[in-house]
Design an enzyme around this catalytic site. Structure first.
Site, PDB file in Angstrom:
ATOM      1  N   PHE A 156       1.000  -1.248  -0.103  1.00 11.18           N
ATOM      2  CA  PHE A 156      -0.099   0.066  -0.078  1.00 11.18           C
ATOM      3  C   PHE A 156       0.784   1.224   0.210  1.00 11.18           C
ATOM      4  O   PHE A 156       1.724   1.283   0.953  1.00 11.18           O
ATOM      5  CB  PHE A 156      -1.095  -0.001   1.389  1.00 11.18           C
ATOM      6  CG  PHE A 156      -1.959   1.177   1.101  1.00 11.18           C
ATOM      7  CD1 PHE A 156      -3.029   1.089   0.406  1.00 11.18           C
ATOM      8  CD2 PHE A 156      -1.850   2.516   1.605  1.00 11.18           C
ATOM      9  CE1 PHE A 156      -4.072   1.960   0.351  1.00 11.18           C
ATOM     10  CE2 PHE A 156      -2.687   3.384   1.560  1.00 11.18           C
ATOM     11  CZ  PHE A 156      -3.782   3.137   0.669  1.00 11.18           C
ATOM     12  N   ASP A 241       9.168   2.713   2.021  1.00 12.15           N
ATOM     13  CA  ASP A 241       7.662   3.483   2.334  1.00 12.15           C
ATOM     14  C   ASP A 241       7.521   3.175   3.852  1.00 12.15           C
ATOM     15  O   ASP A 241       7.360   2.220   4.306  1.00 12.15           O
ATOM     16  CB  ASP A 241       6.789   3.031   1.536  1.00 12.15           C
ATOM     17  CG  ASP A 241       5.370   3.565   1.852  1.00 12.15           C
ATOM     18  OD1 ASP A 241       5.329   4.194   3.200  1.00 12.15           O
ATOM     19  OD2 ASP A 241       4.230   3.532   1.427  1.00 12.15           O
ATOM     20  N   LYS A 270       1.914   9.793   8.413  1.00 11.67           N
ATOM     21  CA  LYS A 270       1.293   9.167   9.400  1.00 11.67           C
ATOM     22  C   LYS A 270       1.530  10.030  10.713  1.00 11.67           C
ATOM     23  O   LYS A 270       1.062  10.955  11.112  1.00 11.67           O
ATOM     24  CB  LYS A 270       1.110   7.689   9.659  1.00 11.67           C
ATOM     25  CG  LYS A 270       0.210   7.048   8.317  1.00 11.67           C
ATOM     26  CD  LYS A 270      -0.376   5.918   8.533  1.00 11.67           C
ATOM     27  CE  LYS A 270      -1.320   5.719   7.606  1.00 11.67           C
ATOM     28  NZ  LYS A 270      -0.950   5.037   6.483  1.00 11.67           N
TER      29      LYS A 270
HETATM   30  C1  LIG Z   1      -1.231   5.151   5.119  1.00 12.01           C
HETATM   31  C2  LIG Z   1      -0.024   4.832   4.084  1.00 12.01           C
HETATM   32  C3  LIG Z   1      -0.019   5.370   2.954  1.00 12.01           C
HETATM   33  C4  LIG Z   1      -0.687   6.697   2.259  1.00 12.01           C
HETATM   34  O1  LIG Z   1      -0.661   7.939   3.253  1.00 12.01           O
HETATM   35  P1  LIG Z   1      -1.844   8.910   3.030  1.00 12.01           P
HETATM   36  O2  LIG Z   1      -1.223  10.101   3.969  1.00 12.01           O
HETATM   37  O3  LIG Z   1      -3.244   8.325   3.422  1.00 12.01           O
HETATM   38  O4  LIG Z   1      -1.639   9.533   1.448  1.00 12.01           O
HETATM   39  C5  LIG Z   1       1.231   5.104   2.079  1.00 12.01           C
HETATM   40  N1  LIG Z   1       2.063   3.987   2.444  1.00 12.01           N
HETATM   41  C6  LIG Z   1       1.835   3.364   3.602  1.00 12.01           C
HETATM   42  C7  LIG Z   1       2.542   2.485   3.969  1.00 12.01           C
HETATM   43  C8  LIG Z   1       0.787   3.901   4.438  1.00 12.01           C
HETATM   44  O5  LIG Z   1       0.460   3.284   5.636  1.00 12.01           O
END
Ligand SMILES: *Cc1c(COP(=O)(O)O)cnc(C)c1O
Length: 411
Positions: A156, A241, A270
């Site tokens: 994700f 990420d 986050k």
């Molecule tokens: C939440 C998340 C995103 C996206 O972040 P947003 O602030 O919702 O755009 C991307 N990568 C990971 C691993 C996430 O947990």
């Protein structure tokens, strides 16, 4: 609304504006795009690991705004920083230097292996920046074909068109096809598959050290090491990420530290702002200087309000030794779950610090989530059978005991 009612909490004496929950639900139902299937609870206040709903009911928050409220709700240091900064200077645009942003960049560089920071407002934007750096970096020696980005199945990376393309899950991509060209996918932790796809045309490999939204799947060390070696071999950038895993959640500042594999780019969002929207793309080596004036930007990014909030978050983590607490509480939680009377109900527990996935034998995750909520525990479900627990780093043994008690009763 003409109502001007206030409520007073009988225990704390705290005054809060009364919330007309029915009216709020009606406004939401009639006016907000229904991109979320909301749970039947309206939250009005939070403190530490606890939140309260409009009816005054208390909950233990083991989701923490999906890993955002890392230092807990309304941490006094964060509240003070926001209040002070809001009364001083909220926004200027990035055409002007502001001290909080520069100080935050210096702080992030000092506690990581990276050299420079690009600020933005969300996780998806941080990954967009990483993707743009990788694409431009791929062109630096004149190649017209070095733009392939390899990501993992079940990953994700966000909801913008490029990051949803990086997100190798058909359910997120299909409605918006055609997606962005130049992405390919491998099964997570599959070294052979990675070797088979990374080549001269690869400009980046992008991975989560622990897949979060996918169901809490930690990477194998050998997989990340192989990704590092392949990127070095083919002149590609390794992007981690750490939007969900970073800022202390794993028990270290950054999850990559557990693996001894350092990426060229790390993305954050986050927990960084403690709830104030802020994202960051950190880079080292050539990736740190790939972008030049005019290449990329963002109006709100790293504004003084968000930067002050993020600085307060990082200071709170340091002063309250929250990395050690996250690690210890994660271990304690897993230990308690293992000894709870749940034999035969749990298939697997996967965890790194306070990223905890509980895979159930039965496809029962939704029911467990709903009944936990009724009993005052907020958790998350991934798919039919995985519970995702992302409590704030400030939790205590008593909080864990209470959560395990509720989960044991419900599961
Ligand atoms: C939440 C998340 C995103 C996206 O972040 P947003 O602030 O919702 O755009 C991307 N990568 C990971 C691993 C996430 O947990």
């Amino acid at each position: 609304m003409t109502q001007a009612l206030y409520t007073m909490d009988s225990e704390t004496g705290r005054i809060a504006p009364a919330v007309d929950e029915e009216q709020a639900r009606a406004w939401d139902r009639d006016n907000v795009m229904t991109t979320y299937a909301r749970l039947p609870v309206t939250l009005v206040r939070g403190e530490g690991a606890k939140v309260w709903d409009a009816k005054g009911k208390e909950y233990l928050d083991f989701l923490a705004g999906i890993a955002v409220n890392g230092v807990g709700h309304c941490h006094p240091r964060v509240v003070r920083a926001i209040q002070e900064q809001a009364a001083t200077l909220i926004h200027t645009s990035n055409l002007y230097l502001t001290e909080p942003q520069a100080r935050l960049a210096a702080k992030l560089v000092s506690i990581s292996d990276f050299e420079r920071v690009f600020f933005c407002n969300s996780g998806a934007e941080a990954n967009e920046a990483a993707i743009k750096i990788a694409r431009k970096h791929g062109k630096k020696d004149g190649s017209a074909t070095k733009f392939q980005i390899v990501t993992a199945n079940r990953s994700f990376h966000g909801r913008t068109l490029a990051t949803v393309t990086a997100t190798a899950q058909p359910k997120y991509q299909t409605p918006f096809a055609p997606v962005v060209p130049g992405f390919s996918y491998v099964p997570f932790n599959d070294i052979e598959a990675l070797r088979a796809v990374v080549n001269e045309d690869t400009c980046a490999v992008m991975l989560e050290p622990v897949q979060g939204e996918g169901g809490i799947y930690p990477a194998h060390k050998e997989f990340l090491q192989e990704a590092r070696e392949l990127c070095d071999k083919f002149g590609a950038l390794l992007i981690f990420d750490e939007i969900q895993t970073g800022v202390g959640r794993s028990g270290k500042w950054w999850a990559y530290e557990h693996y001894g594999v350092t990426p060229d780019i790390m993305t954050l969002a986050k927990a960084l702002g403690g709830g104030v929207p802020i994202g960051a793309c950190l880079a080292r080596g050539a990736a740190a200087t790939t972008l030049v004036p005019g290449d990329h930007g963002s109006t709100f990014a790293g504004n003084p309000l968000a930067a002050r909030a993020a600085l307060a978050v990082l200071e709170a983590i340091e002063e309250e030794h929250l990395l050690a607490n996250a690690y210890a509480m994660g271990a304690y939680f897993v230990h308690r779950l293992n000894e709870a009377p749940l034999r035969g109900k749990i298939k697997e527990i996967r965890a790194l610090g306070l990223l905890i996935g509980v895979e159930l034998v039965q496809p029962d995750a939704r029911r467990v989530l709903t009944e936990s909520l009724e009993r005052g525990l907020i958790i998350n479900a991934v798919g039919d059978n995985i519970l995702r627990l992302l409590p704030p780093l400030v939790i205590t043994k008593e909080d864990v005991d209470r959560a395990v008690e509720i989960l044991s009763a419900v599961i």
